[in-house]
Each structure stands twice: as structure tokens, then as C-alpha cells.
Design a protein around this motif. Structure first.
Motif, PDB file in Angstrom:
ATOM      1  N   UNK A  90      11.785   3.387 -10.840  1.00  0.00           N
ATOM      2  CA  UNK A  90      11.122   2.187 -10.333  1.00  0.00           C
ATOM      3  C   UNK A  90      10.090   2.615  -9.301  1.00  0.00           C
ATOM      4  N   UNK A  91       8.829   2.304  -9.574  1.00  0.00           N
ATOM      5  CA  UNK A  91       7.753   2.680  -8.653  1.00  0.00           C
ATOM      6  C   UNK A  91       7.739   1.760  -7.445  1.00  0.00           C
ATOM      7  N   UNK A  92       7.331   2.283  -6.290  1.00  0.00           N
ATOM      8  CA  UNK A  92       7.375   1.478  -5.069  1.00  0.00           C
ATOM      9  C   UNK A  92       6.223   0.494  -4.935  1.00  0.00           C
ATOM     10  N   UNK A  93       6.429  -0.460  -4.074  1.00  0.00           N
ATOM     11  CA  UNK A  93       5.378  -1.395  -3.659  1.00  0.00           C
ATOM     12  C   UNK A  93       4.353  -0.618  -2.833  1.00  0.00           C
ATOM     13  N   UNK A  94       3.085  -0.682  -3.219  1.00  0.00           N
ATOM     14  CA  UNK A  94       2.036   0.022  -2.469  1.00  0.00           C
ATOM     15  C   UNK A  94       0.976  -0.946  -1.946  1.00  0.00           C
ATOM     16  N   UNK A  95       1.317  -2.225  -1.848  1.00  0.00           N
ATOM     17  CA  UNK A  95       0.398  -3.211  -1.271  1.00  0.00           C
ATOM     18  C   UNK A  95       0.499  -3.135   0.253  1.00  0.00           C
ATOM     19  N   UNK A  96      -0.357  -3.839   0.983  1.00  0.00           N
ATOM     20  CA  UNK A  96      -0.301  -3.797   2.448  1.00  0.00           C
ATOM     21  C   UNK A  96       0.869  -4.542   3.087  1.00  0.00           C
ATOM     22  N   UNK A  97       1.812  -5.029   2.301  1.00  0.00           N
ATOM     23  CA  UNK A  97       2.967  -5.735   2.866  1.00  0.00           C
ATOM     24  C   UNK A  97       3.694  -4.838   3.866  1.00  0.00           C
ATOM     25  N   UNK A  98       4.223  -5.419   4.942  1.00  0.00           N
ATOM     26  CA  UNK A  98       4.888  -4.633   5.972  1.00  0.00           C
ATOM     27  C   UNK A  98       6.116  -3.910   5.429  1.00  0.00           C
ATOM     28  N   UNK A  99       6.720  -4.438   4.386  1.00  0.00           N
ATOM     29  CA  UNK A  99       7.919  -3.818   3.824  1.00  0.00           C
ATOM     30  C   UNK A  99       7.601  -2.757   2.772  1.00  0.00           C
ATOM     31  N   UNK A 100       6.325  -2.526   2.495  1.00  0.00           N
ATOM     32  CA  UNK A 100       5.968  -1.605   1.424  1.00  0.00           C
ATOM     33  C   UNK A 100       6.115  -0.158   1.871  1.00  0.00           C
ATOM     34  N   UNK A 101       6.125   0.738   0.897  1.00  0.00           N
ATOM     35  CA  UNK A 101       6.271   2.163   1.177  1.00  0.00           C
ATOM     36  C   UNK A 101       5.048   2.728   1.893  1.00  0.00           C
ATOM     37  N   UNK A 102       3.918   2.054   1.762  1.00  0.00           N
ATOM     38  CA  UNK A 102       2.662   2.611   2.262  1.00  0.00           C
ATOM     39  C   UNK A 102       2.057   1.794   3.408  1.00  0.00           C
ATOM     40  N   UNK A 103       2.841   0.926   4.016  1.00  0.00           N
ATOM     41  CA  UNK A 103       2.315   0.002   5.026  1.00  0.00           C
ATOM     42  C   UNK A 103       1.602   0.722   6.160  1.00  0.00           C
ATOM     43  N   UNK A 104       2.110   1.877   6.570  1.00  0.00           N
ATOM     44  CA  UNK A 104       1.537   2.601   7.721  1.00  0.00           C
ATOM     45  C   UNK A 104       0.781   3.859   7.303  1.00  0.00           C
ATOM     46  N   UNK A 105       0.420   3.942   6.044  1.00  0.00           N
ATOM     47  CA  UNK A 105      -0.277   5.143   5.565  1.00  0.00           C
ATOM     48  C   UNK A 105      -1.656   5.288   6.213  1.00  0.00           C
ATOM     49  N   UNK A 106      -1.934   6.511   6.664  1.00  0.00           N
ATOM     50  CA  UNK A 106      -3.280   6.897   7.081  1.00  0.00           C
ATOM     51  C   UNK A 106      -3.977   7.539   5.873  1.00  0.00           C
ATOM     52  N   UNK A 107      -5.269   7.834   6.001  1.00  0.00           N
ATOM     53  CA  UNK A 107      -5.987   8.430   4.877  1.00  0.00           C
ATOM     54  C   UNK A 107      -5.325   9.726   4.432  1.00  0.00           C
TER      55      UNK A 107
END
Length: 302
Positions: A90-107
Motif C-alpha cells: 500500500x503506497x503512502x499518502x503524499x499530499x500536503x495533509x498533515x497526516x501524510x508521509x511527506x507533510x514535512x518534506x524539504x526539497x
């Protein structure tokens, strides 16, 4: 005498089973250590973009390069493999939602994950086709991130990976690789090439095909794929090549749009036609030219 022989054979079988179980346990344990290792990746800084042109280009890449096949059209993630026998991805949520895996991703976090198959903390990602994205130019990488960052926040789960015992043992033994193992991390990002119906641009587009068809595009069994998946087709010219079915670019493009060969037969549904049909005519015609220009290779010689 016969009973003695049977008894010895039974003891031998028990010893063999015990040794096999010990070996499998050792491989699984080593696989766990391998999956927990930390990787240091040297990255070239890439400036973030948010302009309309970048978002438009990024949206095209998201739809046409396989992202939707795992993460869904809305980026919220989806189950893309579930064989009912213990293999579930199951692939993760990568949208800007606060609960997503990538919420705090930098470049740099996006870069490690997309182009190198490495999580922000340095551990390898187990299931991520980064070998298909490693050669993205900096401009295309920044465009893809620009699109992801402006997507509507959606509810979705984190990554869920369930691997059967044999798969975990094969990973420990090195027969199955994680995302980071498939990449030469020392390569600089690809240099931009003009977007045109040319073999040169087609070679850039073809990077999206290597995860299944192999670096040389000669096809064969897909490493780590579910056992019921068919072998990938040989895309190089010559004997046994799938390319021989397509007399010209028009026929090739029609197949990529429909999932059907010129004779009306259906291409394997493992092919990600949901994404492939979103490719532009320029990309598909250029890809056809590139495939036609390759040196023939034996089918399966990955």
C-alpha cells in the motif's frame, strides 16, 4: 534393516528441515538489518518552484510516469498489490495533509525519496521505483515536487508493506533488492535534452521503463514482482522483440493508448496503461524512435 533405513532417512529429513529453517531465519534477520541500514547520499541542491509552468509540467509527469498507479490520482495512496497470500503493498499518502508521509518534506527529502529510493532519515525505501526516476532532470524533479506540494490535502494512510517469509528471505539473500540498491547514487542528475520527436528525447522518456524491462530494456522476469506476473517484453529490436509487432510510431502509440496490439490481442494488464496513455504524442513517438535505435539484445538479458 528396512526400519533402520527409514529411521535414518527420517532423522536426515528432520536435520535438513532444521538446517533450512535456521538458514531462512538467518536470511530474514540479515534482511532486517539490511533494511535498517543508513545511507549517506550526496545531493545537488535544487531550488523549489511553484510557478504555473512548473506545476503544469509536474502534473503531466505525475499522471504519465506511473505515480498514480501506486499513489492514486489524488495522491492519497492505494493498495496496488494484494495477492491474498501475504503479499500486500500500500503506497503512502503524499499530499500536503498533515497526516501524510511527506507533510514535512524539504526539497532534499523529496530528492532522496524520488530519485534515490532513500527515506529522509537515510534508510532505504523497500518499494519505490526510484530507478525509473533517478535520471529526472533537476527541472523535471522540481516540477514534480511543485505539483505534489499544491495538491489538495487528502486523507490517506502511511505506507503498508507486508512481505511473505520467502520474499523476506530472498531479500536477505540478495535476490530481491530494495529501491536504493538499484541505483548508482554517484551519477549527477541528467542534463536536459530538447523535448522533440527524437531518439535522444526518447532515451530520456525510456528511463520510466527500466524498472520492469531492465536497464537494457531486454525484458525478462521482473525481480521482486509477484510470482504470477508475466515476464516483461523485450523492447529492443531483433528476434523475440515485442517491437516487431509495430510497423510504425502510429501503431506503437495506439497500443500505448489502448493496451491492445495491432492484431487486437490484449497486452498484459501488468503494464501501467493508466499512466502510459497519459503520455504525450511527442513522448511516445520519441520513445518509439529510441527503441528502434537500440542494439538488439537477447530477451531477458537484463
Amino acid at each position: 534393516m528396512k526400519k533402520t533405513w527409514l529411521k535414518r532417512a527420517g532423522y536426515g529429513l528432520l536435520v535438513f528441515i532444521a538446517l533450512a529453517a535456521t538458514a531462512i531465519a538467518a536470511l530474514v534477520a540479515y534482511g532486517h538489518l539490511k533494511a535498517s541500514r543508513k545511507l549517506e547520499i550526496r545531493l545537488e541542491a535544487v531550488a523549489a518552484r511553484s510557478d504555473a509552468a512548473a506545476v503544469e509540467r509536474g502534473g503531466y509527469l505525475f499522471r504519465s510516469r506511473g505515480c498514480t498507479d501506486c499513489h492514486g490520482n489524488d495522491g492519497a495512496g492505494r493498495t496496488f498489490v494484494d495477492d491474498g497470500r501475504g503479499l500486500r503493498l500500500h503506497a503512502p499518502n503524499i499530499t500536503p495533509a498533515r497526516s501524510s508521509a511527506t507533510a514535512d518534506y524539504r526539497m532534499e527529502d523529496w530528492d532522496r525519496s524520488i530519485r534515490h529510493g532513500v527515506a529522509p532519515g537515510g534508510r532505504p525505501l523497500m518499494i519505490m521505483p526510484s530507478e525509473d526516476y533517478n535520471r529526472l532532470t533537476n527541472d523535471d524533479f522540481a516540477a514534480l515536487v511543485a505539483y505534489l506540494r499544491q495538491m489538495p490535502a487528502a486523507e490517506g494512510d502511511l505506507a503498508q508493506i507486508s512481505l511473505p517469509l520467502p520474499v523476506r528471505a530472498l531479500y536477505g539473500a540478495g535476490f530481491i533488492q530494495d529501491a536504493a540498491q538499484k541505483i548508482d547514487h554517484t551519477l549527477a542528475p541528467a542534463a536536459p535534452v530538447p523535448e522533440a520527436v527524437s531518439a535522444t528525447h526518447g532515451a530520456y522518456v525510456a528511463n520510466a521503463c527500466i524498472g520492469c524491462h531492465g536497464p537494457g530494456l531486454a525484458g525478462g522476469r521482473i525481480p521482486g514482482a509477484p510470482p504470477d506476473w508475466p515476464a516483461a517484453a523485450n523492447l529492443t529490436p531483433g528476434d523475440g522483440s515485442a517491437l516487431a509487432r509495430y510497423a510504425d510510431a502510429k501503431a506503437f502509440v495506439a497500443m500505448m493508448r489502448s493496451g491492445q496490439r495491432p492484431d487486437g490481442s490484449t497486452v498484459s494488464t501488468v503494464m501501467p496503461f493508466g499512466s502510459l496513455k497519459a503520455m504525450s504524442d511527442v513522448d511516445l513517438e520519441a520513445l518509439f524512435l529510441h527503441l528502434r535505435s537500440l542494439a538488439p539484445r537477447a530477451a531477458g538479458s537484463r
